[in-house]
Design an enzyme around this catalytic site. Structure first.
Site: not given
Ligand code: GAR
Length: 209
Positions: A12, A90, A106
């Site tokens: 998060g 979703l 992303h």
């Molecule tokens: C982030 O790097 C986000 O871009 C990625 O997951 C991580 C979550 O970090 N999302 C994806 O790869 C979606 N395809 P966080 O929980 O610390 O925000």
């Protein structure tokens, strides 16, 4: 007041970036709720510490129907759904009910290193392996595809020969924490138009953190 729901699956840190930008006054909006598809993740603690309502909808208990339950929770209560490291896909009515009102961050420059199965560290492993010299992050609208919706904004970082996936991930994450609040700000101010699947932003030069 512009109301958002933030969907998470992990630490998060992007949620935290939104919370910080609301508290600093950069964003004029409220986080109505945080929904996680995993229990015990750190992002839930971050939400609770800031008095934000949380929901845990464990993916394995909602093999089908996760999107429906999320739709029930947010319908009529929020203006925007933000996928901030949310790893479930979703589908169904929520995509129609919230057409052009769901965004995702992303960790690559879409259309590179994205699509089904491309998330988290895997994205950075693929980027390093490919030898690209620039990577970054993308905030885009969510549609029926995976990482296919119109792109709102992107930020770039250099990729060095010495980088491993973790080093690149950290560099990109810093930019994610700027990009996501910027995108929410643009949307909350009604400055994002979609024309022929491309995004036009009005007053772009005013955006600064
Ligand atoms: C982030 O790097 C986000 O871009 C990625 O997951 C991580 C979550 O970090 N999302 C994806 O790869 C979606 N395809 P966080 O929980 O610390 O925000």
């Amino acid at each position: 007041m512009y109301r958002i729901a933030v969907l998470i699956s992990g630490s998060g840190s992007n949620l935290q970036a939104l919370i910080d930008k609301i508290e600093s006054g950069y964003l004029d909006c409220t986080i109505e709720c945080v929904i996680s598809d995993k229990k015990d993740v750190f992002g839930l603690k971050r939400a609770e510490e800031h008095g934000i309502k949380t929901f845990v909808l464990e993916r394995k208990e909602y093999v089908r129907g996760l999107s429906e339950v999320i739709y029930e929770i947010v319908r009529g209560k929020v203006d925007l759904i933000v996928l901030a490291g949310f790893l479930s896909i979703l589908d169904g009515d929520i995509l129609k009910g919230f057409r052009n009102r769901i965004i995702n961050i992303h960790p690559s420059l879409i259309p590179s290193f994205c699509g089904i199965g491309m998330y988290g560290i895997k994205v950075h492993e693929a980027a390093v392996k490919s030898g690209v010299k620039i990577s970054g992050c993308t905030v885009h609208f969510v549609d029926e595809g995976t990482d296919t919706g119109p792109i709102i904004l992107q930020k770039t970082v250099p990729v060095y020969y010495e980088d491993d996936a973790c080093a690149l991930q950290l560099r990109v994450l810093e930019q994610e924490h700027r990009a996501l609040p910027e995108a929410v700000k643009l949307l909350s101010e009604g400055r994002v138009n979609i024309l022929h699947n491309r995004v036009q932003i009005s007053g772009w030069e005013d955006i600064d953190d």
